[in-house]
Design a protein around this motif. Structure first.
Motif, PDB file in Angstrom:
ATOM      1  N   LYS A  98     -36.921  36.891  45.975  1.00 66.95           N
ATOM      2  CA  LYS A  98     -37.220  36.026  44.832  1.00 66.95           C
ATOM      3  C   LYS A  98     -36.292  34.806  44.840  1.00 66.95           C
ATOM      4  CE  LYS A  98     -38.782  39.748  41.745  1.00 66.95           C
ATOM      5  NZ  LYS A  98     -38.525  40.444  40.459  1.00 66.95           N
ATOM      6  N   LEU A  99     -36.899  33.624  44.876  1.00 66.85           N
ATOM      7  CA  LEU A  99     -36.148  32.374  44.825  1.00 66.85           C
ATOM      8  C   LEU A  99     -36.301  31.758  43.443  1.00 66.85           C
ATOM      9  CD1 LEU A  99     -34.552  29.993  46.003  1.00 66.85           C
ATOM     10  CD2 LEU A  99     -36.731  29.059  46.846  1.00 66.85           C
ATOM     11  N   GLY A 100     -35.187  31.591  42.741  1.00 73.42           N
ATOM     12  CA  GLY A 100     -35.198  30.937  41.442  1.00 73.42           C
ATOM     13  C   GLY A 100     -34.777  29.484  41.588  1.00 73.42           C
ATOM     14  N   ILE A 101     -35.636  28.563  41.210  1.00 73.52           N
ATOM     15  CA  ILE A 101     -35.359  27.138  41.321  1.00 73.52           C
ATOM     16  C   ILE A 101     -35.112  26.572  39.925  1.00 73.52           C
ATOM     17  CG2 ILE A 101     -36.280  24.884  42.033  1.00 73.52           C
ATOM     18  CD1 ILE A 101     -37.965  26.377  44.126  1.00 73.52           C
ATOM     19  N   ILE A 102     -33.948  25.977  39.736  1.00 75.95           N
ATOM     20  CA  ILE A 102     -33.618  25.341  38.460  1.00 75.95           C
ATOM     21  C   ILE A 102     -33.771  23.838  38.645  1.00 75.95           C
ATOM     22  CG2 ILE A 102     -31.881  25.062  36.655  1.00 75.95           C
ATOM     23  CD1 ILE A 102     -30.579  27.661  37.712  1.00 75.95           C
ATOM     24  N   GLY A 103     -34.865  23.292  38.111  1.00 77.11           N
ATOM     25  CA  GLY A 103     -35.187  21.885  38.304  1.00 77.11           C
ATOM     26  C   GLY A 103     -36.378  21.742  39.232  1.00 77.11           C
ATOM     27  N   MET A 104     -37.594  21.767  38.679  1.00 71.78           N
ATOM     28  CA  MET A 104     -38.808  21.746  39.501  1.00 71.78           C
ATOM     29  C   MET A 104     -39.398  20.331  39.554  1.00 71.78           C
ATOM     30  SD  MET A 104     -40.500  23.734  41.468  1.00 71.78           S
ATOM     31  CE  MET A 104     -40.907  25.469  41.219  1.00 71.78           C
ATOM     32  N   GLY A 105     -38.556  19.387  40.002  1.00 72.60           N
ATOM     33  CA  GLY A 105     -39.037  18.034  40.255  1.00 72.60           C
ATOM     34  C   GLY A 105     -39.607  17.945  41.662  1.00 72.60           C
ATOM     35  N   ARG A 106     -39.604  16.730  42.226  1.00 71.93           N
ATOM     36  CA  ARG A 106     -40.153  16.550  43.578  1.00 71.93           C
ATOM     37  C   ARG A 106     -39.458  17.454  44.592  1.00 71.93           C
ATOM     38  NH1 ARG A 106     -39.653  10.884  42.309  1.00 71.93           N
ATOM     39  NH2 ARG A 106     -41.657   9.835  42.038  1.00 71.93           N
ATOM     40  N   ILE A 107     -38.132  17.451  44.570  1.00 67.18           N
ATOM     41  CA  ILE A 107     -37.385  18.225  45.568  1.00 67.18           C
ATOM     42  C   ILE A 107     -37.549  19.716  45.299  1.00 67.18           C
ATOM     43  CG2 ILE A 107     -35.108  18.703  46.527  1.00 67.18           C
ATOM     44  CD1 ILE A 107     -34.354  15.795  45.780  1.00 67.18           C
ATOM     45  N   GLY A 108     -37.480  20.120  44.047  1.00 71.68           N
ATOM     46  CA  GLY A 108     -37.677  21.528  43.716  1.00 71.68           C
ATOM     47  C   GLY A 108     -39.009  22.048  44.215  1.00 71.68           C
ATOM     48  N   GLN A 109     -40.055  21.246  44.049  1.00 72.59           N
ATOM     49  CA  GLN A 109     -41.380  21.669  44.513  1.00 72.59           C
ATOM     50  C   GLN A 109     -41.452  21.695  46.033  1.00 72.59           C
ATOM     51  OE1 GLN A 109     -44.917  20.411  42.390  1.00 72.59           O
ATOM     52  NE2 GLN A 109     -43.671  19.598  40.724  1.00 72.59           N
ATOM     53  N   ALA A 110     -40.753  20.771  46.696  1.00 63.67           N
ATOM     54  CA  ALA A 110     -40.737  20.781  48.164  1.00 63.67           C
ATOM     55  C   ALA A 110     -40.011  22.018  48.691  1.00 63.67           C
ATOM     56  CB  ALA A 110     -40.078  19.509  48.687  1.00 63.67           C
ATOM     57  N   ILE A 111     -38.965  22.450  47.993  1.00 63.42           N
ATOM     58  CA  ILE A 111     -38.270  23.689  48.366  1.00 63.42           C
ATOM     59  C   ILE A 111     -39.192  24.884  48.136  1.00 63.42           C
ATOM     60  CG2 ILE A 111     -36.342  25.223  47.800  1.00 63.42           C
ATOM     61  CD1 ILE A 111     -34.786  22.639  46.975  1.00 63.42           C
ATOM     62  N   ALA A 112     -39.883  24.885  46.992  1.00 64.68           N
ATOM     63  CA  ALA A 112     -40.824  25.978  46.688  1.00 64.68           C
ATOM     64  C   ALA A 112     -41.901  26.092  47.761  1.00 64.68           C
ATOM     65  CB  ALA A 112     -41.461  25.737  45.320  1.00 64.68           C
ATOM     66  N   LYS A 113     -42.412  24.970  48.211  1.00 62.79           N
ATOM     67  CA  LYS A 113     -43.449  24.953  49.258  1.00 62.79           C
ATOM     68  C   LYS A 113     -42.944  25.618  50.528  1.00 62.79           C
ATOM     69  CE  LYS A 113     -46.206  21.654  51.963  1.00 62.79           C
ATOM     70  NZ  LYS A 113     -46.482  20.193  52.172  1.00 62.79           N
ATOM     71  N   ARG A 114     -41.743  25.246  50.956  1.00 57.18           N
ATOM     72  CA  ARG A 114     -41.182  25.814  52.187  1.00 57.18           C
ATOM     73  C   ARG A 114     -40.921  27.309  52.029  1.00 57.18           C
ATOM     74  NH1 ARG A 114     -40.599  20.718  52.039  1.00 57.18           N
ATOM     75  NH2 ARG A 114     -40.004  19.388  53.806  1.00 57.18           N
ATOM     76  N   ALA A 115     -40.364  27.682  50.879  1.00 57.59           N
ATOM     77  CA  ALA A 115     -40.009  29.082  50.666  1.00 57.59           C
ATOM     78  C   ALA A 115     -41.236  29.974  50.528  1.00 57.59           C
ATOM     79  CB  ALA A 115     -39.131  29.203  49.419  1.00 57.59           C
ATOM     80  N   HIS A 116     -42.229  29.479  49.798  1.00 59.27           N
ATOM     81  CA  HIS A 116     -43.417  30.285  49.531  1.00 59.27           C
ATOM     82  C   HIS A 116     -44.279  30.461  50.781  1.00 59.27           C
ATOM     83  CE1 HIS A 116     -46.736  32.021  47.305  1.00 59.27           C
ATOM     84  NE2 HIS A 116     -47.557  31.068  47.735  1.00 59.27           N
ATOM     85  N   PHE A 117     -44.600  29.351  51.435  1.00 59.19           N
ATOM     86  CA  PHE A 117     -45.494  29.429  52.588  1.00 59.19           C
ATOM     87  C   PHE A 117     -44.766  29.795  53.879  1.00 59.19           C
ATOM     88  CE2 PHE A 117     -47.877  26.406  49.801  1.00 59.19           C
ATOM     89  CZ  PHE A 117     -48.971  27.226  49.579  1.00 59.19           C
ATOM     90  N   GLY A 118     -43.499  29.412  54.000  1.00 56.34           N
ATOM     91  CA  GLY A 118     -42.773  29.693  55.229  1.00 56.34           C
ATOM     92  C   GLY A 118     -42.095  31.043  55.257  1.00 56.34           C
ATOM     93  N   PHE A 119     -41.668  31.535  54.082  1.00 56.47           N
ATOM     94  CA  PHE A 119     -40.873  32.764  54.051  1.00 56.47           C
ATOM     95  C   PHE A 119     -41.428  33.817  53.095  1.00 56.47           C
ATOM     96  CE2 PHE A 119     -38.170  29.432  55.620  1.00 56.47           C
ATOM     97  CZ  PHE A 119     -37.479  30.036  56.654  1.00 56.47           C
TER      98      PHE A 119
END
Length: 323
Positions: free
Chosen positions: A146-167
């Protein structure tokens, strides 16, 4: 129009040379603002472009001709926007360009911290790898956590994309407002901050530094996290209470931390973070690839020249000045 341009801290060479070919340009290194040369040039400067210069009322009082300050960064906590607006000085930044680069680096911090890569790199290079590894050297998995992201702006969403689809990570997030597009795209779950801190295996902080976010993660928040949690900070150093992070790491309240930002930069040599094996420390390299830094410098120059030519800069922060 031949103008006086003060360049501070950093600007990529091709952009600097281009400005020099058309304007009177002087470059000043970090921490040079108290020199006579800086103050003399500031008094005639039409525009400022660069990184990390603290632009406040005191500095603005010494710059009567100033029309625009162009930050080569997304964040602009170095700018007193209110003071700039009161003097009708435009402020600009460079959003968007660094999103993917910072997200790549954040994932690198997650991986290197979880798998203890810097620590084990030194283990090999120092000649300690003499036998098979034992449990003492194991890291932890990243995938399906489980990855918790605090701050779901442009960069937060780009991290979510990598984590969700890549890992195949489960995405939890906290933000000032709900991000329904992120919830649909990455199956992200919106949580209250305390709930996110309690549930996440990895916690990535990527908020801007404001009065509301300064010191937002401290002793109480670290105690809410799992003992197996890994904390990642790619926002600004002052969004956390650094001494309380150190205590949480030493006390085993969290497992590890990966940090690209610090309360004071460069990091002082007596900082205890440098003595802890369960911390990965980077020198604020979030956007530091040549391609990204060059594009940011170019956009900052576009902002600068637009403002100096009486046009609205594409990335104007204090729109009230233009209005």
């Amino acid at each position: 129009m031949y103008l006086n341009i003060l360049v501070y801290g950093r600007l990529e060479k091709p952009v600097l040379e281009d400005l020099k070919s058309r304007h009177h340009v002087k470059f000043f290194k970090d921490n040079s603002e108290n020199t006579p040369e800086f103050r003399d040039f500031l008094s005639i400067a039409d525009g400022i472009i660069g990184l990390s210069l603290q632009v406040n009322s005191e500095l603005l009082d010494q710059a009567p001709n100033l029309k625009i300050v162009s930050n080569v960064s997304v964040g602009y906590n170095n700018l007193d926007v209110k003071a700039l607006s009161e003097r009708n000085v435009m402020a600009t930044n460079t959003p968007g360009i660094l999103t993917d680069t910072v997200a790549d680096m954040a994932m690198g911090l997650i991986l290197s911290t979880a798998r203890r890569m810097p620590e084990l790199d030194q283990y090999v290079k120092s000649g300690q790898w003499l036998d098979n590894l034992t449990e003492e050297h194991y890291g932890v998995d990243v995938h399906h956590k489980k990855l918790g992201i605090i701050g779901m702006g442009r960069i937060g969403q780009a991290i979510a994309k990598r984590a969700h689809f890549g890992f195949d990570m489960e995405i939890l997030y906290h933000n000032r407002t709900r991000k329904e597009d992120a919830e649909k795209e990455y199956d992200a779950a919106y949580l209250a901050l305390d709930e996110l801190l309690q549930e996440a295996d990895f916690i990535c902080l990527i908020t801007p530094l404001t009065k509301e976010t300064e010191g937002m993660i401290g002793k109480r928040e670290f105690q809410l996290m799992k003992k197996s949690a890994i904390f990642i900070n790619v926002s600004r150093g002052k969004t956390i209470v650094e001494t309380e992070l150190i205590e949480a790491l030493k006390a085993g309240e969290i497992l590890a931390a990966g940090l690209d930002v610090f309360e004071k930069e460069p990091l002082e040599l007596d900082n205890e973070l440098l003595t802890l094996k369960n911390v990965v420390t980077l020198p604020h390299i979030g956007s530091s690839t040549y391609e990204t830094e060059l594009q940011m410098s170019k956009l900052a120059a576009v902002n600068l020249e637009a403002g100096l030519n009486g046009e609205k800069p594409p990335n104007l922060i204090n729109a009230e000045v233009w209005n």
